[in-house]
Each structure stands twice: as C-alpha cells, then as structure tokens.
Design a protein around this motif. Sequence first.
Motif, PDB file in Angstrom:
ATOM      1  N   ASN A 873       0.872  -1.187   0.000  1.00 44.98           N
ATOM      2  CA  ASN A 873       0.000   0.000   0.000  1.00 44.98           C
ATOM      3  C   ASN A 873       0.901   1.227   0.000  1.00 44.98           C
ATOM      4  N   LEU A 874       0.833   1.993  -1.097  1.00 47.00           N
ATOM      5  CA  LEU A 874       1.712   3.150  -1.227  1.00 47.00           C
ATOM      6  C   LEU A 874       1.283   4.334  -0.369  1.00 47.00           C
ATOM      7  N   GLY A 875       0.084   4.294   0.189  1.00 41.62           N
ATOM      8  CA  GLY A 875      -0.394   5.462   0.922  1.00 41.62           C
ATOM      9  C   GLY A 875      -0.752   6.585  -0.041  1.00 41.62           C
ATOM     10  N   LEU A 876      -0.504   7.809   0.359  1.00 39.89           N
ATOM     11  CA  LEU A 876      -0.897   8.962  -0.452  1.00 39.89           C
ATOM     12  C   LEU A 876       0.118   9.202  -1.566  1.00 39.89           C
ATOM     13  N   VAL A 877      -0.383   9.208  -2.802  1.00 37.14           N
ATOM     14  CA  VAL A 877       0.431   9.528  -3.970  1.00 37.14           C
ATOM     15  C   VAL A 877      -0.258  10.662  -4.713  1.00 37.14           C
ATOM     16  N   LEU A 878       0.445  11.758  -4.908  1.00 32.82           N
ATOM     17  CA  LEU A 878      -0.102  12.898  -5.637  1.00 32.82           C
ATOM     18  C   LEU A 878       0.446  12.856  -7.055  1.00 32.82           C
ATOM     19  N   GLY A 879      -0.182  12.043  -7.861  1.00 35.00           N
ATOM     20  CA  GLY A 879       0.251  11.815  -9.226  1.00 35.00           C
ATOM     21  C   GLY A 879      -0.130  10.414  -9.663  1.00 35.00           C
ATOM     22  N   ILE A 880       0.317  10.018 -10.826  1.00 34.96           N
ATOM     23  CA  ILE A 880       0.082   8.673 -11.349  1.00 34.96           C
ATOM     24  C   ILE A 880       1.246   7.799 -10.897  1.00 34.96           C
ATOM     25  N   SER A 881       0.940   6.587 -10.456  1.00 34.28           N
ATOM     26  CA  SER A 881       2.005   5.730  -9.919  1.00 34.28           C
ATOM     27  C   SER A 881       1.991   4.366 -10.605  1.00 34.28           C
ATOM     28  N   GLU A 882       3.200   3.827 -10.782  1.00 28.20           N
ATOM     29  CA  GLU A 882       3.358   2.470 -11.273  1.00 28.20           C
ATOM     30  C   GLU A 882       4.407   1.777 -10.410  1.00 28.20           C
ATOM     31  N   VAL A 883       4.092   0.570  -9.963  1.00 26.22           N
ATOM     32  CA  VAL A 883       4.960  -0.188  -9.065  1.00 26.22           C
ATOM     33  C   VAL A 883       5.678  -1.277  -9.845  1.00 26.22           C
ATOM     34  N   CYS A 890       3.759  -4.168 -11.518  1.00 25.13           N
ATOM     35  CA  CYS A 890       2.638  -4.631 -10.685  1.00 25.13           C
ATOM     36  C   CYS A 890       1.394  -3.774 -10.921  1.00 25.13           C
ATOM     37  N   GLY A 891       1.425  -2.958 -11.945  1.00 22.10           N
ATOM     38  CA  GLY A 891       0.232  -2.193 -12.294  1.00 22.10           C
ATOM     39  C   GLY A 891       0.384  -0.700 -12.066  1.00 22.10           C
ATOM     40  N   THR A 892      -0.449   0.025 -12.786  1.00 23.00           N
ATOM     41  CA  THR A 892      -0.497   1.488 -12.696  1.00 23.00           C
ATOM     42  C   THR A 892      -1.771   1.913 -11.988  1.00 23.00           C
ATOM     43  N   LYS A 893      -1.665   2.899 -11.121  1.00 17.06           N
ATOM     44  CA  LYS A 893      -2.815   3.468 -10.417  1.00 17.06           C
ATOM     45  C   LYS A 893      -2.843   4.974 -10.678  1.00 17.06           C
ATOM     46  N   TRP A 894      -4.019   5.478 -10.987  1.00 18.31           N
ATOM     47  CA  TRP A 894      -4.133   6.899 -11.326  1.00 18.31           C
ATOM     48  C   TRP A 894      -5.123   7.652 -10.450  1.00 18.31           C
ATOM     49  N   TYR A 895      -5.689   6.956  -9.480  1.00 15.74           N
ATOM     50  CA  TYR A 895      -6.587   7.618  -8.520  1.00 15.74           C
ATOM     51  C   TYR A 895      -6.697   6.742  -7.287  1.00 15.74           C
ATOM     52  N   GLY A 896      -7.166   7.347  -6.200  1.00 12.03           N
ATOM     53  CA  GLY A 896      -7.571   6.590  -5.020  1.00 12.03           C
ATOM     54  C   GLY A 896      -6.476   5.798  -4.355  1.00 12.03           C
ATOM     55  N   ARG A 897      -6.887   4.686  -3.756  1.00 10.64           N
ATOM     56  CA  ARG A 897      -5.938   3.827  -3.043  1.00 10.64           C
ATOM     57  C   ARG A 897      -4.912   3.240  -3.997  1.00 10.64           C
ATOM     58  N   ARG A 898      -3.690   3.176  -3.508  1.00  8.95           N
ATOM     59  CA  ARG A 898      -2.609   2.603  -4.314  1.00  8.95           C
ATOM     60  C   ARG A 898      -2.186   1.284  -3.668  1.00  8.95           C
ATOM     61  N   VAL A 899      -3.055   0.289  -3.715  1.00 11.90           N
ATOM     62  CA  VAL A 899      -2.810  -1.025  -3.116  1.00 11.90           C
ATOM     63  C   VAL A 899      -2.508  -2.021  -4.225  1.00 11.90           C
ATOM     64  N   HIS A 900      -1.390  -2.740  -4.094  1.00 10.54           N
ATOM     65  CA  HIS A 900      -0.950  -3.678  -5.133  1.00 10.54           C
ATOM     66  C   HIS A 900      -0.699  -5.058  -4.525  1.00 10.54           C
ATOM     67  N   PRO A 901      -1.333  -6.103  -5.031  1.00 16.22           N
ATOM     68  CA  PRO A 901      -0.917  -7.472  -4.674  1.00 16.22           C
ATOM     69  C   PRO A 901       0.423  -7.757  -5.363  1.00 16.22           C
ATOM     70  N   ILE A 902       1.424  -8.151  -4.600  1.00 13.03           N
ATOM     71  CA  ILE A 902       2.758  -8.327  -5.209  1.00 13.03           C
ATOM     72  C   ILE A 902       3.346  -9.709  -4.911  1.00 13.03           C
ATOM     73  N   GLU A 903       2.475 -10.613  -4.522  1.00 16.93           N
ATOM     74  CA  GLU A 903       2.950 -11.962  -4.173  1.00 16.93           C
ATOM     75  C   GLU A 903       3.710 -12.609  -5.321  1.00 16.93           C
ATOM     76  N   THR A 904       3.177 -12.517  -6.537  1.00 17.45           N
ATOM     77  CA  THR A 904       3.793 -13.239  -7.652  1.00 17.45           C
ATOM     78  C   THR A 904       5.097 -12.604  -8.126  1.00 17.45           C
ATOM     79  N   GLN A 905       5.321 -11.340  -7.816  1.00 16.63           N
ATOM     80  CA  GLN A 905       6.552 -10.666  -8.238  1.00 16.63           C
ATOM     81  C   GLN A 905       7.651 -10.745  -7.177  1.00 16.63           C
ATOM     82  N   LEU A 906       7.270 -11.001  -5.923  1.00 21.35           N
ATOM     83  CA  LEU A 906       8.249 -11.047  -4.836  1.00 21.35           C
ATOM     84  C   LEU A 906       9.023 -12.364  -4.826  1.00 21.35           C
ATOM     85  N   ASN A 907      10.236 -12.270  -4.367  1.00 27.43           N
ATOM     86  CA  ASN A 907      11.044 -13.452  -4.085  1.00 27.43           C
ATOM     87  C   ASN A 907      11.265 -13.565  -2.580  1.00 27.43           C
TER      88      ASN A 907
END
Length: 958
Positions: A873-883, A890-907
């Motif tokens: 969870n990125l918390g507050l992001v003032l802008g467009i974010s990509e993780v 892990c996806g791009t978010k352009w509004y609201g909550r910036r929550v990303h499931p990252i299980e498959t990308q993590l080692n």
Amino acid sequence: MQRRTFIKDSLLLTAGCAVGSRMPIWAGVSAANYPKAGAMGNEGLYKLFCNPDSIYHPFVRWWWNGDKVEAHELVRELHLLKEAGIGGVEINPVGFPSSSDDMGKKSLLWLSDDWIKMLQVTFDEAKSLGMTCDLIVGSGWPFGAEYLTGDERADVVVNYSEKLEGPIDYEVSLDGLFTAANPDISSPFLGKKMKLMSLQLVPEPFKSLDQIINLTDKDVDGTFKFKVPDGKYVLFALVKIHGFLEVINGAPGATGPVLNHYNKAAVQKYLNNMSDKIQAKSGPLSSHIRALFTDSMELEGANWSYDMADEFKKRRGYDVLPYLPFILFKTGGMGNALSYEPKVKTTPEMENIIQRVRYDFEYTKAEMMLERFTHTYLDWCKGLHVKSRAQAYGRGLFPLESSLDYDIPECESWTMTWLRHKLGEEMSETDYRRGRAYTMVNKYVSSAAHLRGKKLVSCEEMTNTYTVFNMTLELLKIGGDQTAISGVSHSIFHGFNYSPKDAPFPGWMRYGAYYNENNNWWPYFKYYTTYKGRLSAALQHGLMYADIAILNPLADLWSTMGMQNEPFPSSTNVQYKTLVWEAINKNGSGCDYVSESIIRDSEMREGSLCYGPRRYKTLFLIEVERMEPATAKKLYDFVACGGRIFCIEKYPHESVGLKNFTEKDKEVQEWIDKMKAMSNRFILLHKPEKDFVNWYQGIQKEHNISHYVTIEKPDLYLMQNRYVTDNNAEIFFFSYAHRYNSHKTRISFAPEIVKGHYGWVWDLESGERYRLPLDTANSIEIDFGPAQSLLLVFDKQKRGGTEWKQLPATGKNTQDLTANWDVEFHHSRENTVKTSHFDKLKDLKETDFVNFSGTVIYKKKINVDSPKGMMLNLGLVLGISEVFVNGQSCGTKWYGRRVHPIETQLNQGENEIEVHVVTVMGNYMKSLTNNKTAQAWMKRQDIESMGWIGPVTLYNDI
C-alpha cells in the motif's frame, strides 16, 4: 522535451476485454434512424461494456483557435485523439488566445470556402477513424456575426435611478443618463445605439402609477431641466441599448454583434445562412456530423426585441411599459443585478404589484425564447436530418422545459474556477457551489431528459478556466463521477486546443485541462477515457430511476429577484435547494426536478404523478409560496389519489402574475386548504440548521418514504444512481467523491431489486465482471476508498464467475517502508536526471524539487521471509504511480488507493522495489517567468503538493 505520444501497451488489452474501437454507431445512418440505446439483451450489453463503440467514449470540445487551421495538423490531431481513446470532436471555432504565439498563421474566415474545406478534411478523416463530429453554431458565445443589422442584433432595456429631495431645480443631460445606465457587461459592442424610453420622477412612498411625473418631453437639445417638488423623490431613466453585446471570443467572421434570440426571422436567417453555405460545398451535413450544438445562452441580460411590448400585451393582457422602470434591477456583468434593494420605497400593495409584473415579464421572455429560438433551432436541425444538441439555459429560459425537446440535452460541470473550491475535499452546506463539479442546472437538464424518456444526457465536463496545468486524472475522475450522479451519461471534455506540433511550448491555450500531448499524464490518459467509455455504454442503456419529484420555488424567484444566470446564478432565493436532492440521493432514492407546467400536464392516478415514463409517489415543495391555480388543483388531485406532498418551511398561498390576481389568490388558497385537510399526505416540514443528509434520513424513516437502497451510514461524499434497462436489468452506480478519506458502510438492496436477478460488479477499469457476494439480507459491507466508484448490475446472468473481493487497505505482519528511498528525477521538459536520497518520503513542495515536472523514480531494497499474500500500500500519492518489483510491473494506479498485490513478483529474501510517480506540471509552469502563456495561467495559483508522501506499508492479507 521528448514528446511522449505513445499509449501504454498494457492498455491495449485488458483481461478478457479488448479496448479497440469500432465504427461509431451513427456512421452510415441518418440522424432520424439513429439507433435507440437499450435495444439489446443483458449479455449483449456486457459485451458492449467490455469494448464500447467510440460513440460512448468521451468527446472533446475542439477549439479551432483563431481558425488558424491547416489540413495536415487537423489530421494529425484527430489521430492523436483517437489514440488517446477519444470518440469524437465538437468542432468549435473560437478567438485566438492572446497569450499564445500565432506563428504568423493565417486565420480562415468563418463560413468562407477555405474554412469549409477544413471542415471537409475533418469530416473525411474523422469518418475514416470511426470518430464522430458535432459542429457548434457560430463561434464564441453567445453567437452572432459582423453582418447582423437592425433588429437582428440583441437589445437590452436597462434603468438608472437617483434619489432626489425637493424643492430643487435639477438638470441632467441625455449623455449623462446614458453613461449612468450603461451596464458594465463582459463584451460591449462598440456599435451599440442608446435610446431614452422614459424619464420619470416618482414620489416616496410609491403607491400608484398615477403618482408618476413624466419628464420625457422635457428634453431641450439633449438636456432635461425640471423642478423637483417638495419631498422625497426618485428619478428613473429607462434606456434601450440596441446591439449592446459583442460575441465573446468569436473567430473572424463570427464576431460583431450578438444575435437577437427573441427575433424568429433573424434566428432563422442566421441558422440557414450557416447551413446553406456549408452544404453548398460539402453536401448534406447529415452525412458528416451527428449534431449541431449551441452553447449556454450567456446573453448578459438581453431582454428586448422590436415587438416585445406588443407581445407582452397580447399574452398578459396589459401594458408592461409603465412598470418597466420598477421591475428591472440595475445590472452589471452577465446581466447580474448589482443590488436587489428597491430603488424607491413602496407600499406593500405596490410592491406586490411590481413583483407580479416582474414575474409576467420574465415568463413572457421565456415563452418567446422557447418559441422563437428553441423551436426554430429544433426545426432547423430536424430539417437537416441531424441531431439537436444544446445547453438550453442561461438567462431568459425555462430551466427545465427548454431542454425537453432537444435530442441531446446538455449541462456542464466545472473544476476549480474563481471559487477556488476544493473538489474532493469539501461538500459545503453553506455554499452550494463548493466541492461540487456538477452545477445547479444539471439536475434540471437531466430531469428534462428523463421526463421525455431519453437516456443520452450530455455534459460539457470539467470546464477549466483556472487550474489547467494542475489538473490530474484523479480530479477529472472525481468530477466526472459527480457529473454522472447528476444524471449525465456522456461527456464532452473541455477541451482540446488546436495547436500545431511546432508551436512554442506549451502550445496554443484557450481553455481546458491541458489535454495535450506535452502533458506529463497524456500517455496515461487512455486509462480514464476507457473508464468513461464503459460507464457511458452502461448508463446509456438504462433510464435513471426516480419516484420522488422536487418543485423548486422558481415562480417566487422570478417574482422577487428575476431570472438568474445559469449555471452560476449570482443569487438565489433559497440557498439550500441543491442540498435536498443530494440528501434524497445519499439516502438511497432517486429524484427529478419538475416544473409547474410538468405538473399541470401530468396524470394523477393510483397515488402517482405520471408524466411520460415517470411515476412519482412523493413530491417535495421547497419553500414554494406562489403558483398557478391550475397547478394547485393538480396537486390536490395528486394528494386525493394517494400521493404525498412535503412542503418545506412554507405552504403555497398565492398566485403568480398581475391579471385577476385577487381571484386567483383565492383559488390557490382554497386548493391548499383542501390539501391541508389530508394532513397525513400534505405535510409541512422544517429544514435543519445543518446536516441535511441525516435530516432527510429521519424524514425517510418517520414517514416511511420508500427507497431502493439502504445506506447504513450515509455520508456527504457517497452518492448513487439506479438505472433500469429495457430488459429490466438493474444498474447501480456508486461514487465516493472524497479525495483522501475512506468510508465503510453496509449497502442493502430492496427485495424487488434482487428477486430473480444475480448481482455483479462490472469493473470499469478492466472490463471484467465479478459475482457480488450479498448476504441473506441482500446486503454487503463496502469499504469505499478515496475517489472510488462501483458499477453494480443485477441481471439474469446465472451464477458463476469469480467472487468480488476488495483489496484490503491493511493487513497482518505490517512493515512500514516509508523511510530511506533513493530517488531519481527525470524531467519531462529539460531531459535531465537528478538524484537524491529521502530519509523519509515527503511532499516535493517542501524540497528543492518544488518546480519539478516529470517522472520521479523511487528505489528501495527490502527483505521478505515469505511472499505469500503480500500486499503493498503506497499510501498517499499525488500523481500517477506504477509499481515495479524485481523489474516486473505490478500495475499502474491513477486515482484513489494505491494497493498492489505483489505476491507473484516477490522473491523470498532480497527484493528491489521501484515506484514511478508522474507529477503535474503546474509548479514548473509557474517557474517559467518568461513564458507568457505559462504566466497567464499560473500567476494566480499557489504552489501545489506533488509526489509520493505515504505512509508505505507491506502486509499480509491472509
């Protein structure tokens, strides 16, 4: 700067739904055969939702700045818009912006052969791309042209008053009266001509017209000399200004005086001149455009025509001229009254007469506008076999009835303007404008559409004359969602500027949210246009549901204050009107505005007020004191057949207009008294001092007012609409409009919604659908995140599919990752990369990078024991974010909550986290002190917050 015109590859395909666009549904058919929305099955609707035709995608108002247009650039910009997910354009020639460099480009004269050739280039290229064209009538606003003469030009009658005390000898010149009476309007026409209609001396207190001393014949060589008798008097001058207004921001060939919209012959001549000249070169307009469009009637108080006095007498049965000095207010810009204080002290009896005549005058103007402009315009479009699209409001129109018969009625929503309100951060109850993107007129326009059974309601969306370089996709979404809640089903973005690719940065800028390829967020714009296309495709296939109607105190307003300028009235008689429909909506019901004429034309049966497809069980009167006797009778019929009326603060008690008002007052009172005898169905309510949402919730419970959705914890920012499709599927659109906060509540659906239906969440971003997990009480708890919206559909699609689950904003084994990030600043204009280290994430406004514009890349290494179920969870992001995790997106978010499931990308063990944040451009533009365009827009604006602020958390949702 490297111009980024690419669109993210990840947007070209979504899980299970292609984003590609097909030919517009109007292509190849005449407007008369335009397919009706709703004529498809539920599964067909879902397929359309996945991959909407371009006709559902947002359009843009395309400003042809100064008509300095060239064929190759028109083609280039159409392709640019198509790639960004725009479905159509409103061709809108407009004056060239004074802050921009025109590069020596030649202006084409409106309606000239060369200009029409550019229209044809646009029509042909748009058709090849499957895009839709609309065409504005005229240029600038309100429309007119240099060639208008005589009575074709707009007129206004204004007054001037001065208090005098006699006995004295007094002298005043005609020039002095003209100067004093001349209104300070936005765009005066220098060719105007002024004429004194009357000069009168009126004693205080003013009791009767018989007291007036007429001084008009005292003119000697342009000077009036007269004696003021002993006592207190007021001098009134009534002045007609012929051709008083010039087109605002008109392009060459369509500037000059504004058209007189009360002159039917002039309207017809103007419209025919436009269509005849275009069609002589291009062939039938119906082969090229969907609709002809007219902007809002910002007529700056225009109130007269050559036959206005005669028409008034014919319609109202008496002469208005003796009353004109007293019913008019001294006006300024946009025709707004400078003060509503009476210029002369009157007796109560005389004030009553003045208010009644004022109402008659306003009503007569609205009638003439409807008959002479609106009907003429509608017939013109029909004759051309194109759709009529219009913002049928301003000053001088019926706010509801004027929109009834347009094929595409249109309203408007605004972003931050001179109000500097904070969209997504406030929802004021003391100032109905603050925190709302939709304007007061939206509800009138959408209600008119619903009363006619129309599903297509257009909107000039997010009009931006202030924060152009600081507008974000998130704010556009918040405002766009609010706009949909007001009843809109299609968006016309305000707007896209014609600007050559080699124009000096930032390009030609008339208005708008900087929809431009040079904008940092342009490569991500398609996220939003895809979202909007899907939303429109769904909403245009259902009729918005409402079983509650609201009658606003329009007759009282016209009587006491006169017509106001919509969509931004300078004053209103009841400040809380908007709060009533909002409170009804926020407590799970749907409502429309109605008018007296709608009520009079309705049928009353089985406890319902029936008009067209509408059936209203409940009617609210908001401080309505005046009405026609025929309206009062119909209200009685409604109550007598089982309907309920709630009168807020006041009961109606008098009639409108001057003629036979004593008898009409008595008739109104008799009908009201009969309704009062049915006290369980004719109920007086008192408004709250504050908190209308909870006030209405109490009213709803006390009086058992039906509602289709129960919102356990109503909230100022949570709103909803219900739509019913032709196949009886139910569509719900929920919008939570706060930019930063969240709100958790239980939503319960009425049994008639759920019975025989299956609930689904249709994901507006991905196009996927998920099974809605309702409990046995037909309810579900939803945690609405910032700026979140949901589209829920109840149809007969059998169960199956994946169950909808919300991404959790918190979880177990939480780690705080807010500290220690390496940061790279990739500047979008200067092609530089700078590095830094943040001990803790912070607002860039508080750093040396306050004027940055571009992409910020934050990097950090973390250790993870087990990736299973991990969320970031990125918390507050003032802008467009990509993780990115270990180089994988892990996806791009352009509004609201910036929550990303990252299980498959993590080692297991060490991992590298990268977060890319795209900023707005405002602070950078403000720093460009030598850039004329940048300073023209940014000089009034404050430094904005930017970047990634956090807190950042890593947690497990298992």
